[in-house]
Design a protein around this motif. Structure first.
Motif, PDB file in Angstrom:
ATOM      1  N   ILE A 105       1.008  -1.199   0.235  1.00 47.00           N
ATOM      2  CA  ILE A 105       0.121   0.178   0.229  1.00 47.00           C
ATOM      3  C   ILE A 105       0.970   1.463   0.261  1.00 47.00           C
ATOM      4  CG2 ILE A 105      -2.339  -1.371   1.477  1.00 47.00           C
ATOM      5  CD1 ILE A 105      -0.675  -0.057   4.141  1.00 47.00           C
ATOM      6  N   ASP A 106       0.163   2.542  -0.657  1.00 46.82           N
ATOM      7  CA  ASP A 106       1.130   4.019  -0.388  1.00 46.82           C
ATOM      8  C   ASP A 106       0.662   4.524   0.511  1.00 46.82           C
ATOM      9  OD1 ASP A 106      -1.250   5.027  -1.290  1.00 46.82           O
ATOM     10  OD2 ASP A 106      -0.596   5.088  -3.195  1.00 46.82           O
ATOM     11  N   PHE A 107       1.519   6.048   0.472  1.00 45.46           N
ATOM     12  CA  PHE A 107       0.869   6.950   2.298  1.00 45.46           C
ATOM     13  C   PHE A 107      -0.584   6.928   2.220  1.00 45.46           C
ATOM     14  CE2 PHE A 107       0.233  11.206   4.593  1.00 45.46           C
ATOM     15  CZ  PHE A 107       0.714   9.921   5.564  1.00 45.46           C
ATOM     16  N   ASP A 108      -0.632   6.813   1.017  1.00 44.45           N
ATOM     17  CA  ASP A 108      -2.436   7.424   0.783  1.00 44.45           C
ATOM     18  C   ASP A 108      -3.075   6.361   0.615  1.00 44.45           C
ATOM     19  OD1 ASP A 108      -2.080  10.194   0.053  1.00 44.45           O
ATOM     20  OD2 ASP A 108      -2.351   9.986  -2.191  1.00 44.45           O
ATOM     21  N   ASP A 109      -3.175   5.241   0.322  1.00 43.85           N
ATOM     22  CA  ASP A 109      -3.484   4.195   1.470  1.00 43.85           C
ATOM     23  C   ASP A 109      -4.157   3.844   2.644  1.00 43.85           C
ATOM     24  OD1 ASP A 109      -4.456   3.176  -1.158  1.00 43.85           O
ATOM     25  OD2 ASP A 109      -2.513   2.074  -1.850  1.00 43.85           O
ATOM     26  N   MET A 110      -2.710   4.236   3.504  1.00 45.43           N
ATOM     27  CA  MET A 110      -3.186   3.908   5.330  1.00 45.43           C
ATOM     28  C   MET A 110      -4.098   5.222   5.545  1.00 45.43           C
ATOM     29  SD  MET A 110       0.771   4.608   6.461  1.00 45.43           S
ATOM     30  CE  MET A 110       2.133   3.332   5.057  1.00 45.43           C
ATOM     31  N   GLU A 111      -4.865   6.332   5.435  1.00 42.32           N
ATOM     32  CA  GLU A 111      -5.810   7.334   5.603  1.00 42.32           C
ATOM     33  C   GLU A 111      -7.049   6.596   5.060  1.00 42.32           C
ATOM     34  OE1 GLU A 111      -2.774  11.298   5.650  1.00 42.32           O
ATOM     35  OE2 GLU A 111      -4.221  10.689   3.851  1.00 42.32           O
ATOM     36  N   HIS A 112      -6.984   6.048   3.573  1.00 45.59           N
ATOM     37  CA  HIS A 112      -8.060   6.040   2.660  1.00 45.59           C
ATOM     38  C   HIS A 112      -8.182   4.489   2.976  1.00 45.59           C
ATOM     39  CE1 HIS A 112      -8.863   9.475   0.789  1.00 45.59           C
ATOM     40  NE2 HIS A 112      -7.451   8.996  -0.436  1.00 45.59           N
ATOM     41  N   PHE A 113      -7.676   3.612   3.560  1.00 43.16           N
ATOM     42  CA  PHE A 113      -8.641   2.451   4.147  1.00 43.16           C
ATOM     43  C   PHE A 113      -8.829   2.603   5.883  1.00 43.16           C
ATOM     44  CE2 PHE A 113      -5.598  -0.248   1.508  1.00 43.16           C
ATOM     45  CZ  PHE A 113      -6.491   0.006   0.228  1.00 43.16           C
ATOM     46  N   ALA A 114      -7.813   2.953   6.523  1.00 41.74           N
ATOM     47  CA  ALA A 114      -8.650   3.220   7.408  1.00 41.74           C
ATOM     48  C   ALA A 114      -9.859   3.920   7.599  1.00 41.74           C
ATOM     49  CB  ALA A 114      -7.382   4.582   8.023  1.00 41.74           C
ATOM     50  N   LEU A 115     -10.118   4.946   6.626  1.00 34.51           N
ATOM     51  CA  LEU A 115     -11.612   5.555   7.295  1.00 34.51           C
ATOM     52  C   LEU A 115     -12.616   4.411   6.144  1.00 34.51           C
ATOM     53  CD1 LEU A 115     -12.795   8.374   6.657  1.00 34.51           C
ATOM     54  CD2 LEU A 115     -12.189   8.856   4.500  1.00 34.51           C
ATOM     55  N   GLU A 116     -12.232   3.894   5.377  1.00 31.15           N
ATOM     56  CA  GLU A 116     -12.388   3.199   5.001  1.00 31.15           C
ATOM     57  C   GLU A 116     -13.542   1.914   5.905  1.00 31.15           C
ATOM     58  OE1 GLU A 116     -12.106   0.284   1.112  1.00 31.15           O
ATOM     59  OE2 GLU A 116     -11.799   2.498   0.391  1.00 31.15           O
ATOM     60  N   ILE A 117     -12.522   1.201   7.078  1.00 40.43           N
ATOM     61  CA  ILE A 117     -12.432   0.332   7.634  1.00 40.43           C
ATOM     62  C   ILE A 117     -13.774   1.065   9.120  1.00 40.43           C
ATOM     63  CG2 ILE A 117     -11.841  -1.040  10.082  1.00 40.43           C
ATOM     64  CD1 ILE A 117      -8.919  -0.699   8.138  1.00 40.43           C
ATOM     65  N   LEU A 118     -13.509   2.918   9.766  1.00 35.01           N
ATOM     66  CA  LEU A 118     -14.410   2.930  10.331  1.00 35.01           C
ATOM     67  C   LEU A 118     -15.733   3.661   9.832  1.00 35.01           C
ATOM     68  CD1 LEU A 118     -11.660   6.583  11.354  1.00 35.01           C
ATOM     69  CD2 LEU A 118     -12.025   3.718  12.571  1.00 35.01           C
TER      70      LEU A 118
END
Length: 815
Positions: A105-118
């Motif tokens: 994953i890239d850095f943006d994925d860390m934020e967007h995947f976290a958002l999807e999980i929440l």
């Protein structure tokens, strides 16, 4: 002029009614009214205002196309914009699929995947975290973006978030930071919200604190911009020591044209500015008995770091400059890498001559020129020097003969000791770079049981990446620091030099297409075939929005720069005339992008203050080169415990061939062609295959095949030995690594087929050789090594080795 003033009312009415046609008509009427020159030729202020007015009118006329033209361009560009959006969506899908295939994953994925999980399953995970966290603390809130802020909002309660930030220091727009998030919370406080202002500065002397209050009250409160410097932003000193030893902020106005003409200098503005800053550092250090580490030079971009590095090197001023590139390009690293390439391939004239001309062997260009005249055409320098050796050449020969038997780190150590290169011929920075190179070699040895060839291949693949030079100093080292304003955020220094500028170029506006997270895409229109380019209504709107946001961020970047100083603040720029800046700051003036110099000088030339002084520099200066302390001798530690030697042997090293005169294009094209055919063979399905199979596979690999290539692959697919081999368990590009007594055999095999009791190895060759015997002679050692490695790994299997010549369309059995 009266006509123009009367027509302004019509402009305002048209803007209120959002009537573009009425606005255009009113503006054209204004332009037709002529503003005469002043009868007083000495009235410079009138001349300046008239010139500015005419410039604004011309700029507006350039974009004041009719409504029909704007709409026609929108319709014309629609299919292009639509296709571009589709391409971006396709790219995004392929990129996401590629990341998924490689499990990364890239850095943006860390934020967007976290958002999807929440947000998933009705926010069940968010609920868990909301119950768990008693308090949430957010630092540097002014640099948060929408996604980061939403992450906090999903896990917080109504009253348990403590945010800290300073809108005036939001300088990360390129990371999508939105200071408006923080401003919105301050301006629209909820029931549970409280705003606490910190009004004391404990860093800077009072004059610096007051200077910043005065400057940014004017700059950040100009009409037409969103930023502001309110009463709550005013700060006061916090301790009595800040009231002592105050000196005004000094603007150093270097009159570069005047100096260059007087001295007959041929230098750029940037070189002159860097030289002056270095001179002032030397003067202040000597006059005030300061240490080097008291000084910092703040620059807006990395290019100016190179200017400072060059002059500091000339004057022997110790420095630390964190440049995000240059490790593999640094001189000392290049010397060692060239020597290692020469040891691996001594007949490569480029690396050989680089090694001989380096401090390792200290030959001159005249020596090489004489060798060039005497050696045979096509003969390598190395082979000529083997016949005509010079004193010390035997050391190079020893390296060539022993290179593959030495560990990489051991070889590097021996090169460092040759002619005492490491100690006598390198700077502190270069020594640190060489230490890092040695460390990389040790790490490579720990991770891979591979030799010099593999190590150099790895470096070749990554050398163009932005790899920073090693950091040669600790935090307390006595050196001048040069850093970008962004890097200085949160730091403080006794004496700050700000490299100021009189121009801010909006580089992005040169692009044919620009984008914005809120407005989307905007392109220029082009009339074909004349290729006449003009702006569009979407482009005008987006450029204005970006222009405004970038200028507001530049104001905040300047604020960060001028608040780093503890005792002295020096601002340096080259100018032509101070009178240019003797008029008040205005919105149109800021939009002219005249830079920090204009903002600062306009503020304090129109509002003289004891907080600010100008030092005019009309004469060239002389700077004394600093003496360099002699480096202490530190002998290398020698490993004295028991050790053994393992030779790393590659299959390609067993290839037998005469060395022809080196032709780069032929070698490169042959390598590319071989790689292409290998990929095709690997990707094609189990044979036999037909023309359509080959063409489809080539398209999937984005390759262009000629008719000969198609026929070659068709012939391979019909070969009886190949068809038989393909009935087994097939592996393409199969890696191997085997220990054979004191050797490690390693490499890759093109094709390996495992049958129940036998193994078939096929090596595909694209060489243009004439018969079977030439192939056997050249490659028998390579195939013998493959066979030996597989015999060690699979002693119960019979092993057959073949070469398939793609040139001859023939399978060749190798005994």
């Amino acid at each position: 002029m009266e006509q123009k003033l009367l027509a302004v009312k019509d402009l305002e009415d048209a803007l209120q009614q959002k009537d573009y046609q009425a606005y255009r008509t009113a503006f054209l009427a204004i332009v037709h009214a002529v503003v005469p020159p002043s009868p007083d030729k000495e009235d410079k202020e009138y001349a300046r205002l008239r010139k500015g007015l005419l410039g604004l009118e011309d700029a507006q006329l350039d974009i004041l196309f009719s409504e029909d033209e704007f709409m026609r361009d929108i319709r014309y560009l629609y299919p292009y914009v639509k296709k571009l959006v589709e391409m971006c969506q396709d790219y995004r899908s392929v990129y996401a699929r590629t990341k998924e295939e490689h499990k990364v994953i890239d850095f943006d994925d860390m934020e967007h995947f976290a958002l999807e999980i929440l947000q998933a399953k009705g926010g069940q995970v968010a609920d868990l975290y909301r119950d768990k966290f008693v308090e949430i603390m957010v630092d540097e809130f002014q640099d948060s973006n929408d996604v980061q802020n939403q992450l906090v909002m999903l896990i917080c309660r109504k009253n348990n978030v403590f945010r800290v930030g300073d809108i005036k220091q939001s300088i990360y727009g390129f990371r999508y930071a939105k200071p408006a998030l923080m401003k919105g919370l301050i301006d629209h406080r909820g029931v549970y919200d409280e705003v606490i202002y910190l009004s004391n500065n404990y860093r800077s002397k009072k004059m610096i604190v007051d200077f910043n209050n005065d400057l940014f009250k004017q700059l950040m409160n100009i009409d037409g911009f969103s930023c502001s410097y309110a009463k709550e932003d005013d700060v006061e000193t916090g301790v009595p020591a800040q009231l002592e030893g105050n000196v005004p902020i000094c603007f150093h106005a270097v009159f570069h044209n005047e100096i260059k003409e007087a001295e007959g200098l041929i230098v750029s503005k940037n070189e002159l500015k860097a030289s002056y800053i270095a001179n002032q550092i030397l003067e202040i250090k000597e006059r005030e008995q300061r240490k080097w580490k008291d000084f910092v030079v703040l620059v807006r971009g990395n290019a100016r770091k190179d200017d400072m590095k060059k002059i500091f090197d000339e004057l022997n001023i110790p420095y630390f400059i964190d440049i995000k590139y240059g490790f593999y390009q640094s001189n000392a690293v290049q010397v060692i890498l060239s020597a290692m390439k020469c040891i691996l391939h001594p007949h490569d004239d480029i690396s050989f001559t680089a090694t001989l001309l380096s401090p390792l062997f200290q030959k001159s260009t005249m020596d090489l020129a004489e060798a060039k005249l005497q050696k045979e055409k096509g003969q390598s320098y190395y082979s000529w020097y083997c016949e005509h050796p010079f004193p010390g050449f035997e050391q190079l020969q020893d390296f060539v003969h022993q290179g593959n038997k030495l560990r990489i780190s051991e070889l590097i150590n021996q090169l460092y000791e040759l002619k005492d290169y490491y100690r006598l011929h390198t700077t502190i920075q270069e020594k640190t770079n060489l230490d890092l190179l040695f460390e990389k070699a040790v790490q490579f040895e720990d991770q891979y049981a591979a030799g010099l060839s593999s190590f150099l291949s790895q470096i070749e693949q990554i050398k163009d990446a932005q790899t920073a030079e090693a950091i040669p100093i600790g935090s307390e080292a006595d050196v001048v620091r040069v850093m970008s304003i962004h890097q200085s955020k949160g730091l403080q220094f006794p004496v700050v030099f700000l490299w100021s500028t009189d121009k801010q170029t909006p580089i992005e506006f040169k692009d044919f297409c620009i984008s914005d997270s809120e407005l989307g895409l905007a392109m220029k229109a082009m009339d074909l075939p004349k290729r006449y380019v003009r702006t569009t209504v979407a482009r005008i709107a987006m450029e204005h929005k970006k222009d405004k946001e970038e200028l507001e961020e530049e104001m905040r970047i300047l604020y960060v720069a001028t608040t780093r100083a503890q005792t002295q603040m020096h601002i340096v720029d080259c100018i032509l005339d101070l009178d240019t800046y003797r008029h008040p700051l205005s919105m149109s003036g800021v939009y002219n992008r005249n830079g920090y110099t204009s903002w600062i000088l306009q503020t304090f030339l129109c509002n003289p203050s004891p907080l600010f002084t100008i030092k005019e520099v009309h004469r060239f200066w002389q700077s004394e080169v600093q003496s360099v302390e002699k480096a202490a001798y530190h002998p290398f530690k020698v490993y004295e415990k028991p050790s053994g030697t393992i030779e790393l042997v590659t299959a390609s090293a067993q290839e037998t061939r005469e060395l022809p005169a080196f032709t780069f294009d032929e070698a490169t094209q042959g390598s590319i062609y071989g790689t292409m055919m290998h990929k095709m063979i690997e990707r094609l399905a189990t044979p036999p295959w037909n023309r359509d199979d080959i063409i489809t596979t080539a398209a999937d690999l984005s390759m262009e095949l000629k008719e000969w290539d198609i026929q070659t692959l068709l012939q391979l697919g019909k070969d009886s030995d190949y068809l038989q081999a393909c009935t087994g368990n097939v592996h393409h590009e199969m890696p191997f690594m085997v220990k054979d007594e004191a050797q490690i055999l390693h490499g890759y095999m093109d094709f390996v087929s495992f049958q129940e009791e036998s193994i078939t190895i096929i090596d595909f060759k694209t060489d243009s050789l004439n018969d079977d015997q030439e192939f056997r002679k050249r490659y028998k050692g390579q195939l013998a090594m493959y066979k030996k490695a597989m015999q060690i790994l699979y002693p119960d299997h019979s092993i057959q080795t073949y070469i398939y010549s793609l040139h001859l369309h023939k399978m060749i059995f190798i005994k």
